[in-house]
Design a protein around this motif. Structure first.
Motif, PDB file in Angstrom:
ATOM      1  N   ARG A  84       0.834  -1.191   0.000  1.00  0.00           N
ATOM      2  CA  ARG A  84       0.000   0.000   0.000  1.00  0.00           C
ATOM      3  C   ARG A  84       0.875   1.250   0.000  1.00  0.00           C
ATOM      4  NH1 ARG A  84      -4.861  -1.193   4.274  1.00  0.00           N
ATOM      5  NH2 ARG A  84      -6.172  -0.166   2.748  1.00  0.00           N
ATOM      6  N   GLY A  85       0.418   2.256  -0.666  1.00  0.00           N
ATOM      7  CA  GLY A  85       1.205   3.475  -0.739  1.00  0.00           C
ATOM      8  C   GLY A  85       1.957   3.573  -2.052  1.00  0.00           C
ATOM      9  N   PHE A  86       2.827   4.570  -2.152  1.00  0.00           N
ATOM     10  CA  PHE A  86       3.383   4.964  -3.443  1.00  0.00           C
ATOM     11  C   PHE A  86       4.899   5.081  -3.345  1.00  0.00           C
ATOM     12  CE2 PHE A  86      -0.748   6.805  -2.507  1.00  0.00           C
ATOM     13  CZ  PHE A  86      -1.526   6.220  -3.493  1.00  0.00           C
ATOM     14  N   GLY A 137      10.492  16.408 -16.177  1.00  0.00           N
ATOM     15  CA  GLY A 137      11.423  15.918 -15.174  1.00  0.00           C
ATOM     16  C   GLY A 137      11.003  14.576 -14.618  1.00  0.00           C
ATOM     17  N   ALA A 138      11.693  14.154 -13.574  1.00  0.00           N
ATOM     18  CA  ALA A 138      11.439  12.841 -12.974  1.00  0.00           C
ATOM     19  C   ALA A 138      10.278  12.919 -11.993  1.00  0.00           C
ATOM     20  CB  ALA A 138      12.679  12.333 -12.266  1.00  0.00           C
ATOM     21  N   THR A 139       9.556  11.810 -11.903  1.00  0.00           N
ATOM     22  CA  THR A 139       8.621  11.604 -10.798  1.00  0.00           C
ATOM     23  C   THR A 139       9.388  10.873  -9.699  1.00  0.00           C
ATOM     24  OG1 THR A 139       6.658  11.555 -12.206  1.00  0.00           O
ATOM     25  CG2 THR A 139       6.498  10.462 -10.072  1.00  0.00           C
ATOM     26  N   VAL A 140       9.244  11.343  -8.478  1.00  0.00           N
ATOM     27  CA  VAL A 140      10.041  10.822  -7.366  1.00  0.00           C
ATOM     28  C   VAL A 140       9.128  10.103  -6.386  1.00  0.00           C
ATOM     29  CG1 VAL A 140      11.620  11.398  -5.484  1.00  0.00           C
ATOM     30  CG2 VAL A 140      11.709  12.693  -7.634  1.00  0.00           C
ATOM     31  N   ALA A 141       9.493   8.867  -6.053  1.00  0.00           N
ATOM     32  CA  ALA A 141       8.765   8.072  -5.060  1.00  0.00           C
ATOM     33  C   ALA A 141       9.692   7.777  -3.891  1.00  0.00           C
ATOM     34  CB  ALA A 141       8.266   6.770  -5.681  1.00  0.00           C
ATOM     35  N   ARG A 142       9.200   8.014  -2.671  1.00  0.00           N
ATOM     36  CA  ARG A 142      10.009   7.839  -1.468  1.00  0.00           C
ATOM     37  C   ARG A 142       9.271   6.949  -0.488  1.00  0.00           C
ATOM     38  NH1 ARG A 142       9.379  13.069  -2.952  1.00  0.00           N
ATOM     39  NH2 ARG A 142      11.227  14.343  -3.431  1.00  0.00           N
ATOM     40  N   THR A 192       4.876   6.836   2.636  1.00  0.00           N
ATOM     41  CA  THR A 192       5.332   6.956   1.254  1.00  0.00           C
ATOM     42  C   THR A 192       4.876   8.287   0.676  1.00  0.00           C
ATOM     43  OG1 THR A 192       3.387   5.970   0.168  1.00  0.00           O
ATOM     44  CG2 THR A 192       5.093   4.451   0.958  1.00  0.00           C
ATOM     45  N   LEU A 193       5.607   8.752  -0.327  1.00  0.00           N
ATOM     46  CA  LEU A 193       5.270  10.011  -0.992  1.00  0.00           C
ATOM     47  C   LEU A 193       5.698   9.935  -2.443  1.00  0.00           C
ATOM     48  CD1 LEU A 193       4.325  12.996  -0.859  1.00  0.00           C
ATOM     49  CD2 LEU A 193       6.679  13.593  -0.237  1.00  0.00           C
ATOM     50  N   LEU A 194       4.778  10.254  -3.345  1.00  0.00           N
ATOM     51  CA  LEU A 194       5.066  10.292  -4.780  1.00  0.00           C
ATOM     52  C   LEU A 194       4.709  11.677  -5.298  1.00  0.00           C
ATOM     53  CD1 LEU A 194       4.428   7.587  -7.434  1.00  0.00           C
ATOM     54  CD2 LEU A 194       3.543   9.883  -7.843  1.00  0.00           C
ATOM     55  N   THR A 195       5.666  12.321  -5.978  1.00  0.00           N
ATOM     56  CA  THR A 195       5.438  13.652  -6.523  1.00  0.00           C
ATOM     57  C   THR A 195       6.007  13.725  -7.934  1.00  0.00           C
ATOM     58  OG1 THR A 195       7.508  14.441  -5.539  1.00  0.00           O
ATOM     59  CG2 THR A 195       5.496  14.796  -4.281  1.00  0.00           C
ATOM     60  N   GLY A 196       5.356  14.490  -8.801  1.00  0.00           N
ATOM     61  CA  GLY A 196       5.872  14.676 -10.143  1.00  0.00           C
ATOM     62  C   GLY A 196       4.793  15.020 -11.138  1.00  0.00           C
ATOM     63  N   ALA A 197       5.222  15.299 -12.357  1.00  0.00           N
ATOM     64  CA  ALA A 197       4.313  15.676 -13.442  1.00  0.00           C
ATOM     65  C   ALA A 197       4.570  14.787 -14.648  1.00  0.00           C
ATOM     66  CB  ALA A 197       4.508  17.145 -13.809  1.00  0.00           C
ATOM     67  N   SER A 198       3.581  14.691 -15.532  1.00  0.00           N
ATOM     68  CA  SER A 198       3.721  13.871 -16.737  1.00  0.00           C
ATOM     69  C   SER A 198       2.855  14.431 -17.854  1.00  0.00           C
ATOM     70  CB  SER A 198       3.310  12.420 -16.453  1.00  0.00           C
ATOM     71  OG  SER A 198       1.924  12.335 -16.159  1.00  0.00           O
ATOM     72  N   SER A 199       3.223  14.064 -19.067  1.00  0.00           N
ATOM     73  CA  SER A 199       2.446  14.402 -20.260  1.00  0.00           C
ATOM     74  C   SER A 199       2.028  13.095 -20.914  1.00  0.00           C
ATOM     75  CB  SER A 199       3.278  15.258 -21.219  1.00  0.00           C
ATOM     76  OG  SER A 199       3.666  16.473 -20.603  1.00  0.00           O
ATOM     77  N   ARG A 204       0.591  14.514  -6.305  1.00  0.00           N
ATOM     78  CA  ARG A 204       1.208  14.431  -4.983  1.00  0.00           C
ATOM     79  C   ARG A 204       0.390  13.417  -4.204  1.00  0.00           C
ATOM     80  NH1 ARG A 204       4.586  17.066  -1.332  1.00  0.00           N
ATOM     81  NH2 ARG A 204       4.031  16.703   0.843  1.00  0.00           N
ATOM     82  N   TYR A 205       0.913  12.183  -4.119  1.00  0.00           N
ATOM     83  CA  TYR A 205       0.235  11.081  -3.449  1.00  0.00           C
ATOM     84  C   TYR A 205       1.015  10.759  -2.173  1.00  0.00           C
ATOM     85  CZ  TYR A 205      -2.190  10.201  -7.917  1.00  0.00           C
ATOM     86  OH  TYR A 205      -2.952  10.303  -9.059  1.00  0.00           O
ATOM     87  N   ASP A 206       0.360  10.920  -1.045  1.00  0.00           N
ATOM     88  CA  ASP A 206       1.002  10.791   0.257  1.00  0.00           C
ATOM     89  C   ASP A 206       0.230   9.751   1.063  1.00  0.00           C
ATOM     90  OD1 ASP A 206       2.482  11.252   2.514  1.00  0.00           O
ATOM     91  OD2 ASP A 206       1.944  13.362   2.725  1.00  0.00           O
ATOM     92  N   SER A 207       0.924   8.821   1.678  1.00  0.00           N
ATOM     93  CA  SER A 207       0.228   7.786   2.447  1.00  0.00           C
ATOM     94  C   SER A 207       0.977   7.475   3.730  1.00  0.00           C
ATOM     95  CB  SER A 207       0.050   6.505   1.624  1.00  0.00           C
ATOM     96  OG  SER A 207       1.260   5.766   1.565  1.00  0.00           O
TER      97      SER A 207
END
Length: 719
Positions: free
Chosen positions: A128-130, A280-285, A312-319, A345-348
């Motif tokens: 669960r989480g990102f 840029g990059a999408t970052v998952a932590r 967990t935290l996922l941040t970033g942009a995409s096309s 911005r997905y935070d869990s």
């Protein structure tokens, strides 16, 4: 949201303070003795027991179970959980959110499309989480527990459960390995695993990895690292304390793959990136903690206590390619790809506390092995999602309005990056409490009966900050199970099982309505083989799964779901692993799976009609993975070599249409040789014949191409 939920801060902090330096188990090996395959003998616990499993040999469990060892991962130089699960034919790849999470289906059922696939880490939910795709560093083995496990684990997907068992500190020993490797697309990786005996009872195991490099996809590069230490403390002969820490970071560009126009898989090269490098990059932590305490009262009874916290935290942009036909200019001129721009911005935060008592006693002539346990978890899922989407084609006018990319001659950065607007802004908070009991009764020296069940109560609160709507729902359910195991002869054991399960649905529809939980029923029977003195083990199983209250993601309202009714999966599986005569190590996994919709509904994503009998997306009928390897001498030095093949059949690439992904067959070879004592050269070639293949898709405009031929070489030093 990176914080410690107050519900767990107290008990876990007390446990950490009470144990010097916190701690970990005594061995990476399974928690049963080597002679556990002989059902006539006693089973001895040699390390920290895996939760929900009890002290049972695999042949005693009325369930199909297969394992992927660390040695197999090392042989094949497998670095991601997704690639590791390819070795089991019952598991199929699913939509991976642009390569940012693990998504798979077991026996045809995939779970919630809006969340990563759930899996366990040492019995605690780690999926669960990102956190990005799971790396294989620190994995001792991967257990694939097929069929519903709700009667013990609860709230799971009915197709099965994947449990990752991590490498843990070995008390009283000092050893280690370090390795470096270089691979195709200029990929570099370093990895270390050092077990340090600090005292005779306290050991630290330090595991870490770092990886950087490019991709076969144009303009894309990646950067990953992780630190996964553990500490093990033995308090006398009867108590083990385990502490595991997890800190990982993944930075990769979000990549929806390629487009397939009118069924032509050569519409664009598999290397062509259709996003925007400027995003840029999408970052998952991820940051995680696990604490486990096992106490053996005697050789019959033991207690396992544990807690887990993971943020967990996922941040970033995409096309991404626009998926709605009326907004997609590509369907007009065959070259102009209209694109959305998205920001996430997905935070869990997820916390679990649990306890389990295992016992072994007799009543008259009957032997009972029981598990009695309880757990409580809290999962908070905070999602902020922004989106720009192009107008309908007739109103697009300029290429800039449609954020167009020319497929034949892409020019990145041609237009200013569109500013997305808020689409989803909500937080889901789920609490769940469960109690369970299981009794496996030895009726005769050949026949065992398993009965058990679990009662769960959960609540879900959804706060939609965009609309101001708050929704709540509570529900409860009892999940029974019953199974039987009959030892037909020395090598053969028959089993049969029935179980029910459920999975609480997270989130709401766009109107704020919380869905009823998915429910399932499973019927399974099979034969287990143990041959050549336990060196070769296998299972043949037949099964049928039925599921109700199935959800799909709402393409027009990302982050929300819609109900699509019922589904069924049935099939046959074969898993075989071990050593053949001639000292040849073999691995064989085959599955035939017929997974289909059982309701007639309008597909919510693209307005196509789903009819009863339509296949479920990304589920092949036939899958096989086979591998052979053998130890050899090379110029008088020890080594080994081997190879494998994987075949995946054609499968639906989109719901409600005839779009299908083609079948593919991939070959691989691998080998290693000792250059010096403690120094080993290793290498592998995957996709040996450079097959063009496609891993999964969500629509014909979001198709994930598989990697071409990939070569890896490296050195590994051990002490």
């Amino acid at each position: 949201m990176t914080r410690l939920p107050s519900l767990y801060a107290g008990p876990i902090a007390v446990a950490l303070i009470a144990s010097p330096a916190s701690a970990l188990p005594t061995s990476d090996t399974p928690p049963v003795a080597a002679d556990a395959e002989d059902q006539g003998g006693e089973i001895t616990v040699t390390g920290v027991r895996q939760p929900y499993r009890g002290t049972f040999a695999v042949v005693e469990i009325p369930q199909a179970i297969s394992e992927i060892s660390a040695e197999t991962l090392e042989q094949n130089v497998i670095l991601r959980l997704t690639d590791a699960l390819d070795l089991n034919a019952s598991i199929a790849r699913q939509n991976t959110l642009g390569g940012l999470w693990d998504a798979f289906a077991v026996r045809g059922f995939a779970g919630d499309e809006n969340l990563p696939s759930g899996y366990l880490v040492n019995g605690f939910n780690g999926g669960r989480g990102f956190a990005g795709q799971r790396d294989t560093a620190g994995i001792a083995r991967i257990e694939v527990l097929k069929g519903p496990a709700a009667a013990l684990i609860g709230r799971g997907e009915p197709g099965g459960t994947v449990n990752i068992v991590t490498k843990q500190a070995e008390i009283g020993r000092t050893f280690g390995t370090v390795s470096g490797q270089y691979g195709s697309f200029d990929r570099w990786r370093a990895e270390g695993d050092v077990n340090l005996a600090l005292t005779s009872t306290l050991t630290a195991r330090l595991i870490g990895y770092g990886e950087t490099g490019n991709s076969f996809r144009d303009t894309l590069s990646q950067n990953r690292w992780g630190f996964l230490p553990s500490i093990g403390l033995a308090i006398g002969p009867d108590t083990r304390i385990t502490y595991d820490f997890e800190k990982t970071r993944t930075a990769v560009p979000f990549d929806r793959g390629i487009v397939v126009l009118n069924g032509n898989f050569d519409t664009v090269p598999r290397t062509r990136f259709l996003g925007e490098p400027g995003d840029g990059a999408t970052v998952a932590r991820a940051t995680g903690h696990q604490l486990r305490v096992q106490h053996d009262f005697n050789d019959k009874w033991s207690l396992l206590l544990g807690g887990s916290l993971r943020d967990t935290l996922l941040t970033g942009a995409s096309s991404d390619a626009e998926t709605v036909a009326s907004r997609q200019k590509l369907f007009v001129d065959g070259r102009s790809l209209s694109r959305q721009r998205r920001s996430r911005r997905y935070d869990s935060a997820h916390g679990v506390v649990r306890a389990e008592l295992a016992g072994d006693f007799t009543t008259g002539a009957l032997r009972h092995r029981v598990l009695i346990g309880a757990d409580h978890d809290r999962f908070e899922n905070d999602q902020l999602f922004l989106r720009f989407r192009p107008p309908v084609v007739a109103a697009q006018g300029s290429d800039a309005a449609g954020y167009i990319l020319n497929l034949a001659d892409p020019v990145y950065g041609r237009f200013p990056l569109p500013v997305p607007g808020r689409q989803t802004d909500r937080v889901d908070t789920q609490r769940a409490t469960g109690v369970y009991a299981q009794d496996q009764i030895t009726l005769t020296d050949r026949l065992q009966l398993r009965v058990g069940g679990r009662y769960d109560r959960y609540s879900l609160r959804v706060n939609n900050r965009l609309t101001g709507v708050q929704s709540e729902r509570s529900d409860s359910r009892f999940s029974p199970q019953v199974g039987a195991v009959y030892r037909l002869s020395e090598p053969l054991t028959l089993y049969a099982a029935y179980g029910e399960g459920f999975r609480a649905n997270i989130g709401t529809d766009v109107a704020g309505t919380i869905f009823a939980p998915e429910t399932s029923k499973n019927l399974e029977a099979g034969v287990k083989l143990t041959a050549f003195g336990g060196r070769l083990n296998g299972t043949v199983a037949v099964f049928q799964l039925d599921k109700a209250n199935v959800l799909a993601s709402d393409a027009n309202n990302p982050g929300f779901s819609v109900a699509i009714g019922q589904a069924r999966s049935r099939g046959i599986e074969l898993d075989l692993a071990g050593r053949l005569p001639g000292d040849i190590d073999a691995l064989l996994s085959y599955a035939y799976i017929d997974a289909e919709a059982r309701s007639g509904v309008l597909d919510p994503n693209f307005s196509f009609r789903i009819n009863p009998g339509d296949p479920l997306i990304n589920i092949p009928d036939h899958t096989i993975n086979a591998q052979l390897s053998k130890a050899v001498k090379v110029a008088g030095r020890a080594g080994s070599f081997g190879g494998g093949v994987q075949h995946v059949g054609a499968r639906a690439g989109e719901t409600g249409t005839r779009f299908a992904l083609p079948a593919y067959t991939l070959a691989r070879v691998f080998g290693e040789v000792d250059l010096l004592p403690g120094l080993q050269l290793f290498g592998t070639v995957s996709n040996l014949f450079d097959t063009r293949w496609f891993a999964s898709s969500y629509t014909q405009l979001w198709v994930q191409p598989g990697a071409p031929r990939t070569v890896t070489v490296g050195l590994r030093a051990a002490f």
